[in-house]
Design an enzyme around this catalytic site. Structure first.
Site, PDB file in Angstrom:
ATOM      1  N   ARG A  29     -35.535  40.915 -50.419  1.00 12.09           N
ATOM      2  CA  ARG A  29     -34.637  40.281 -51.385  1.00 12.09           C
ATOM      3  C   ARG A  29     -35.321  40.165 -52.756  1.00 12.09           C
ATOM      4  O   ARG A  29     -35.048  40.930 -53.661  1.00 12.09           O
ATOM      5  CB  ARG A  29     -34.196  38.886 -50.883  1.00 12.09           C
ATOM      6  CG  ARG A  29     -32.924  38.358 -51.564  1.00 12.09           C
ATOM      7  CD  ARG A  29     -33.131  37.723 -52.928  1.00 12.09           C
ATOM      8  NE  ARG A  29     -34.063  36.594 -52.883  1.00 12.09           N
ATOM      9  CZ  ARG A  29     -34.516  35.975 -53.968  1.00 12.09           C
ATOM     10  NH1 ARG A  29     -34.114  36.363 -55.169  1.00 12.09           N
ATOM     11  NH2 ARG A  29     -35.381  34.979 -53.864  1.00 12.09           N
ATOM     12  N   ASP A  30     -36.274  39.274 -52.874  1.00 14.67           N
ATOM     13  CA  ASP A  30     -36.910  39.032 -54.173  1.00 14.67           C
ATOM     14  C   ASP A  30     -37.645  40.276 -54.654  1.00 14.67           C
ATOM     15  O   ASP A  30     -37.710  40.549 -55.860  1.00 14.67           O
ATOM     16  CB  ASP A  30     -37.881  37.852 -54.038  1.00 14.67           C
ATOM     17  CG  ASP A  30     -38.241  37.237 -55.381  1.00 14.67           C
ATOM     18  OD1 ASP A  30     -37.516  37.461 -56.366  1.00 14.67           O
ATOM     19  OD2 ASP A  30     -39.266  36.522 -55.439  1.00 14.67           O
ATOM     20  N   HIS A 221     -44.701  29.769 -53.518  1.00 11.87           N
ATOM     21  CA  HIS A 221     -44.139  31.087 -53.833  1.00 11.87           C
ATOM     22  C   HIS A 221     -44.844  31.581 -55.092  1.00 11.87           C
ATOM     23  O   HIS A 221     -44.548  31.124 -56.195  1.00 11.87           O
ATOM     24  CB  HIS A 221     -42.620  30.937 -54.053  1.00 11.87           C
ATOM     25  CG  HIS A 221     -41.920  32.201 -54.426  1.00 11.87           C
ATOM     26  ND1 HIS A 221     -41.161  32.919 -53.529  1.00 11.87           N
ATOM     27  CD2 HIS A 221     -41.857  32.883 -55.587  1.00 11.87           C
ATOM     28  CE1 HIS A 221     -40.644  33.975 -54.128  1.00 11.87           C
ATOM     29  NE2 HIS A 221     -41.057  33.978 -55.390  1.00 11.87           N
ATOM     30  N   HIS A 223     -46.544  34.471 -57.823  1.00  7.33           N
ATOM     31  CA  HIS A 223     -46.486  35.802 -58.431  1.00  7.33           C
ATOM     32  C   HIS A 223     -47.868  36.109 -59.008  1.00  7.33           C
ATOM     33  O   HIS A 223     -48.581  35.211 -59.456  1.00  7.33           O
ATOM     34  CB  HIS A 223     -45.418  35.850 -59.533  1.00  7.33           C
ATOM     35  CG  HIS A 223     -44.021  35.972 -59.001  1.00  7.33           C
ATOM     36  ND1 HIS A 223     -43.130  36.923 -59.437  1.00  7.33           N
ATOM     37  CD2 HIS A 223     -43.367  35.258 -58.049  1.00  7.33           C
ATOM     38  CE1 HIS A 223     -41.980  36.793 -58.777  1.00  7.33           C
ATOM     39  NE2 HIS A 223     -42.091  35.781 -57.936  1.00  7.33           N
ATOM     40  N   CYS A 254     -41.250  40.415 -62.468  1.00  4.43           N
ATOM     41  CA  CYS A 254     -40.682  39.602 -63.524  1.00  4.43           C
ATOM     42  C   CYS A 254     -40.196  40.532 -64.607  1.00  4.43           C
ATOM     43  O   CYS A 254     -40.925  41.407 -65.065  1.00  4.43           O
ATOM     44  CB  CYS A 254     -41.792  38.694 -64.065  1.00  4.43           C
ATOM     45  SG  CYS A 254     -41.432  37.992 -65.656  1.00  4.43           S
ATOM     46  N   ASN A 263     -44.523  39.845 -57.344  1.00  5.56           N
ATOM     47  CA  ASN A 263     -44.773  38.871 -56.284  1.00  5.56           C
ATOM     48  C   ASN A 263     -46.144  39.127 -55.675  1.00  5.56           C
ATOM     49  O   ASN A 263     -46.605  40.263 -55.621  1.00  5.56           O
ATOM     50  CB  ASN A 263     -43.725  39.051 -55.170  1.00  5.56           C
ATOM     51  CG  ASN A 263     -42.343  38.621 -55.603  1.00  5.56           C
ATOM     52  OD1 ASN A 263     -41.767  39.200 -56.507  1.00  5.56           O
ATOM     53  ND2 ASN A 263     -41.806  37.599 -54.961  1.00  5.56           N
TER      54      ASN A 263
END
Lengths: 316, 316
Positions: A29-30, A221, A223, A254, A263
């Site tokens: 997903r991300d 979470h 990055h 990003c 990530n």
């Protein structure tokens, strides 16, 4: 030149740690939603299945957003329907609003993620709403989802800094976390959305978080935008965080830092924790094979340092 | 898309740390000698001069090895002769043996680095000698260099693991360090030559080192091969290490991991410590300009995560 590089951990004895960490794989997903690479429904199902095979037990498999916003996430319903179910494995899907919730429920989703930003500007740009307005939407979504028997996870974005606002008052982050818990989120994932967090900050912030939440309620979470993700993971772990989100191969990122890392790579977390004698339940070789498949078959450019290291060993 | 990314450090207040760290720039030697890029004498002088301009005070500018071994380091004599001298700046050169020492002294070198591996196999392959034989050579070189009034720095390689031997008994590393100190090395640089070190190991090992050495006598030389260099730097710092070797842009590396990261980037160290409020005296912008020059003018491929992040901001 070839050298029999061995991956056992040499040197001073490491104190084995009782209890492991739980990794939440957000790559499908991300990761995918921030990459140019497009996967078919069939390939998304293959990806998630291989991640399960690698030992991951919490996998975010898609989102129910408008395909006009994020075309990579179209047909998440089909992905969810075609995925093999396995005992002990949770397939999470992101729902941004009431419409997404109804679609998710119609698709049979049972594990839902909601989100809100801790930066007014970021929330406004991302969702076209104030934080308070978003929180009202999230409350309504969570109420309905709980009635439908779903488990809920909440994301808070930009908690260690926002590209527009800079520092975020951490009291606001804690209040948002408590609001998400109050509406039924069993875990809150504290997100360093643009990789602005740094180790002393993450240590102090997460120590505060763990004064207000149970350890099972907290995820970090991260990055790797500026290369500090693993220092931040290490500091989070030191103060007691035991759940970490990662993305296979470091996929994702990003939109404001194209070419930088995204990530934190799931393999980077697995490798870091393995050197510390901390169990993740994830097979690094199987995980690396998924990353290679994404890069070689689908053309993703993966920046996970550990993945790049493993690739460097193939030709030697 | 553009976002006004700001680099001030948000969030929980960082406790300012009294005293900074000292960075030793090894890019013009350890970096260049492991890269395909070839710089002329003039460009090597420019590189070192710009590194001085960026605030670096200890720079390894070349080595006096046979140009048949390492053609990148040919003409280090000319580099040394053409470099502008500045008060408070030390230009280090590596000398592998008595022949190299004589060449270095003839070129007017005053700051010399010597080296030995802590792995028998690595030392044998690198120098075609046992560790004890190398140590005898180093003793003779150091004795003569001290008579000539030089300052000495000693490297120990593979201290956190060797590709062939795996774990290195850390008692051996400590004995080698003491031997180098006894022959006049004012600082010993403990080298993670192939990036096998990991945070719990580095913390425990460097805590032991600092029981045997003064803080000024100790440096940590990290490679980012598997992505753990900054976690290792952080752990080294936590137990008291205050000198770190770095290479601009992360240039350099390991012949057994082509495509993986190499030496830890000087900018990654500067950035990490800056987030912790720790002074390095180095200007990140000026350092990044040197890395850009190496990449854009000379075709180096630089893997420093912070450098890649900065590059990603240029186009946005």
């Amino acid at each position: 030149m070839s050298a029999p590089v061995q991956e056992s951990m040499p040197g001073v004895a490491v104190t084995p740690t009782s209890g492991g960490v739980r990794l939440v794989e957000v790559g499908p997903r991300d990761g995918l939603q921030n990459e140019r690479v497009r996967l078919s429904v069939r390939d998304r199902v293959t990806m998630v299945t291989r991640l399960m095979d690698a030992g991951l037990r919490d996998i975010e498999v898609g989102s129910f957003v408008s395909p006009r916003w994020i075309p990579q996430m179209a047909q998440t319903r089909e992905v969810l329907e075609q995925l093999p179910r396995r005992e002990g494995v949770r397939h999470w899907v992101l729902v941004p609003n009431a419409r997404g919730l109804e679609d998710a429920l119609a698709a049979g989703a049972t594990h839902l993620a909601v989100f809100v930003s801790s930066s007014e500007t970021h929330n406004q740009r991302n969702l076209n709403r104030t934080i308070d307005e978003s929180l009202e939407d999230v409350r309504a979504v969570c109420r309905r989802a709980r009635e439908a028997g779903c488990e809920l996870r909440g994301y808070i974005s930009t908690v260690f800094g926002c590209p527009w606002e800079g520092a975020i008052p951490f009291d606001r982050v804690l209040r948002l976390g408590e609001a998400l818990r109050d509406v039924g989120c069993s875990q809150i994932s504290f997100g360093d959305t643009t990789g602005m967090g740094h180790p002393t900050q993450v240590r102090a912030s997460m120590a505060r978080v763990l004064q207000h939440f149970e350890v099972e309620q907290v995820a970090l979470h991260l990055h790797d935008t500026r290369g500090l993700a693993l220092t931040n993971a290490l500091m989070g772990w030191e103060v007691g965080v035991r759940t970490f989100d990662g993305s296979v191969g470091g996929m994702g990122g990003c939109p404001y830092a194209a070419g930088a890392s995204g990530n934190v790579g799931t393999e980077d977390l697995v490798h870091l924790f393995s050197t510390m004698g901390i169990e993740t339940g994830v097979d690094l070789g199987a995980l690396g094979a998924v990353a290679r498949w994404l890069e070689e078959v689908h053309g993703a450019t993966l920046r996970s340092p550990y993945f790049r290291y493993v690739l460097s060993q193939r030709g030697s």
